[in-house]
Design a protein around this motif. Structure first.
Motif, PDB file in Angstrom:
ATOM      1  N   PRO A  85       0.807  -1.233   0.000  1.00  0.00           N
ATOM      2  CA  PRO A  85       0.000   0.000   0.000  1.00  0.00           C
ATOM      3  C   PRO A  85       0.836   1.278   0.000  1.00  0.00           C
ATOM      4  O   PRO A  85       0.432   2.284  -0.596  1.00  0.00           O
ATOM      5  N   ARG A  86       1.984   1.239   0.638  1.00  0.00           N
ATOM      6  CA  ARG A  86       2.856   2.429   0.648  1.00  0.00           C
ATOM      7  C   ARG A  86       3.264   2.809  -0.774  1.00  0.00           C
ATOM      8  O   ARG A  86       3.320   4.004  -1.124  1.00  0.00           O
ATOM      9  N   ILE A  87       3.555   1.807  -1.603  1.00  0.00           N
ATOM     10  CA  ILE A  87       3.925   2.069  -2.988  1.00  0.00           C
ATOM     11  C   ILE A  87       2.748   2.666  -3.755  1.00  0.00           C
ATOM     12  O   ILE A  87       2.909   3.575  -4.580  1.00  0.00           O
ATOM     13  N   LEU A  88       1.548   2.182  -3.466  1.00  0.00           N
ATOM     14  CA  LEU A  88       0.365   2.692  -4.165  1.00  0.00           C
ATOM     15  C   LEU A  88       0.079   4.134  -3.778  1.00  0.00           C
ATOM     16  O   LEU A  88      -0.456   4.900  -4.582  1.00  0.00           O
ATOM     17  N   ILE A  89       0.431   4.517  -2.538  1.00  0.00           N
ATOM     18  CA  ILE A  89       0.269   5.909  -2.127  1.00  0.00           C
ATOM     19  C   ILE A  89       1.302   6.790  -2.823  1.00  0.00           C
ATOM     20  O   ILE A  89       0.996   7.890  -3.297  1.00  0.00           O
ATOM     21  N   GLU A  90       2.520   6.283  -2.934  1.00  0.00           N
ATOM     22  CA  GLU A  90       3.579   7.048  -3.582  1.00  0.00           C
ATOM     23  C   GLU A  90       3.409   7.078  -5.103  1.00  0.00           C
ATOM     24  O   GLU A  90       3.753   8.068  -5.752  1.00  0.00           O
ATOM     25  N   ARG A  91       2.869   5.993  -5.667  1.00  0.00           N
ATOM     26  CA  ARG A  91       2.700   5.893  -7.127  1.00  0.00           C
ATOM     27  C   ARG A  91       1.256   5.498  -7.443  1.00  0.00           C
ATOM     28  O   ARG A  91       0.962   4.327  -7.694  1.00  0.00           O
ATOM     29  N   PRO A  92       0.339   6.440  -7.404  1.00  0.00           N
ATOM     30  CA  PRO A  92      -1.088   6.120  -7.628  1.00  0.00           C
ATOM     31  C   PRO A  92      -1.361   5.441  -8.964  1.00  0.00           C
ATOM     32  O   PRO A  92      -2.380   4.746  -9.102  1.00  0.00           O
ATOM     33  N   GLU A  93      -0.482   5.618  -9.930  1.00  0.00           N
ATOM     34  CA  GLU A  93      -0.723   5.007 -11.238  1.00  0.00           C
ATOM     35  C   GLU A  93      -0.671   3.478 -11.178  1.00  0.00           C
ATOM     36  O   GLU A  93      -1.114   2.796 -12.111  1.00  0.00           O
ATOM     37  N   PHE A  94      -0.139   2.930 -10.076  1.00  0.00           N
ATOM     38  CA  PHE A  94      -0.086   1.472  -9.928  1.00  0.00           C
ATOM     39  C   PHE A  94      -1.376   0.886  -9.361  1.00  0.00           C
ATOM     40  O   PHE A  94      -1.508  -0.338  -9.267  1.00  0.00           O
ATOM     41  N   LYS A  95      -2.312   1.727  -8.964  1.00  0.00           N
ATOM     42  CA  LYS A  95      -3.535   1.220  -8.320  1.00  0.00           C
ATOM     43  C   LYS A  95      -4.341   0.332  -9.271  1.00  0.00           C
ATOM     44  O   LYS A  95      -4.948  -0.662  -8.838  1.00  0.00           O
ATOM     45  N   ALA A  96      -4.364   0.678 -10.532  1.00  0.00           N
ATOM     46  CA  ALA A  96      -5.087  -0.152 -11.497  1.00  0.00           C
ATOM     47  C   ALA A  96      -4.451  -1.541 -11.593  1.00  0.00           C
ATOM     48  O   ALA A  96      -5.157  -2.556 -11.706  1.00  0.00           O
ATOM     49  N   GLU A  97      -3.128  -1.591 -11.541  1.00  0.00           N
ATOM     50  CA  GLU A  97      -2.430  -2.883 -11.564  1.00  0.00           C
ATOM     51  C   GLU A  97      -2.768  -3.690 -10.319  1.00  0.00           C
ATOM     52  O   GLU A  97      -3.009  -4.904 -10.394  1.00  0.00           O
TER      53      GLU A  97
END
Length: 265
Positions: free
Chosen positions: A239-251
């Motif tokens: 989740p920390r990565i998804l907060i830092e890189r929102p473009e990965f949320k779809a993945e």
């Protein structure tokens, strides 16, 4: 006047040689020399002999162990005779003398949640800055995780959270020499918890459980083999990565849909 024409050579060969000898004389090259050093401003000093080299005394291998050997010795002292009951196992984890990670941190986060959960969440180690709150996730990461679980029909109170390392290392990584010990401990942990499904967040769980990096492990539904069964699992971004890189949320959503299909059976 043609300045490009060559001027006549007015110096004879004898004069050239004399001029060269004069230059060498001014440079001091015509003086005799010795291999031994001498005093230039006083009486000739005796030559200084170089000091005799001292013999090298070999050091016995047992006098200085390399760090790797010390770490191996520390690993061997950690017992893998784990308690067979969950409550006893968690109590065992609470004692630093049983933890290899006690070598690099005194702040440990114990696992928490319900037994036989819908989903067991596994991370490599607790997030930075939240160790004193006894949480594997920061407040923002925990909130995002709750939303992710809710999206696949799982409430947070039906989950179990654990980390492969109970402590955070100074660089956020686990030395590969500890992987086998920590994997064995976590597989025993999974056996006691008996989850229906597992979400492995990040690189470390992917390497330990699936022998693949995160990007490769994400491509398919995975399985974690433990003592009595194999449990369905996925690997996805922390989740920390998804907060830092929102473009990965779809993945990440595509990863979670693997679990959605599992739960719809």
């Amino acid at each position: 006047m043609n300045f490009s024409a060559s001027a006549p050579d007015e110096n004879t060969s004898a004069e050239k040689m004399e001029s060269l000898r004069d230059w060498w004389s001014l440079a001091g090259v015509d003086l005799h020399y010795n291999d031994e050093p001498s005093a230039l401003l006083g009486d000739t000093a005796p030559a200084i002999k170089p000091a005799e080299p001292k013999p090298v005394v070999p050091t016995a291998p047992t006098e200085s162990k390399p760090d790797l050997a010390k770490a191996k010795a520390s690993t061997e002292r950690i017992s893998d005779n784990y308690p067979a009951e969950h409550n006893q196992f968690v109590a065992w984890l609470s004692r630093p003398e049983n933890l290899i990670e006690a070598q690099w941190s005194q702040n440990h986060v114990l696992p928490s949640g319900v037994i036989e959960p819908e989903i067991m969440v596994i991370v490599g180690m607790p997030e930075q800055g939240d160790l004193r709150e006894n949480s594997h996730f920061s407040q923002k990461s925990a909130a995002l995780l709750a939303n992710m679980l809710r999206a696949i029909g799982c409430d947070s109170d039906k989950t179990y959270s654990a980390s492969i390392s109970l402590a955070r290392s100074y660089d956020g990584r686990i030395d590969p020499q500890y992987h086998e010990l920590l994997k064995k401990r976590m597989l025993h942990h999974i056996e006691l918890v008996q989850p229906k499904r597992i979400i492995a967040f990040g690189e470390t769980p992917s390497h330990l459980f699936f022998s693949e990096n995160l990007l490769t492990a994400r491509k398919n539904k995975q399985f974690v083999n433990h003592a009595s069964a194999k449990t369905e699992a996925i690997a996805t971004f922390h989740p920390r990565i998804l907060i830092e890189r929102p473009e990965f949320k779809a993945e990440a959503w595509r990863d979670l849909q693997l679990l959605t299909r599992i739960s719809s059976r």
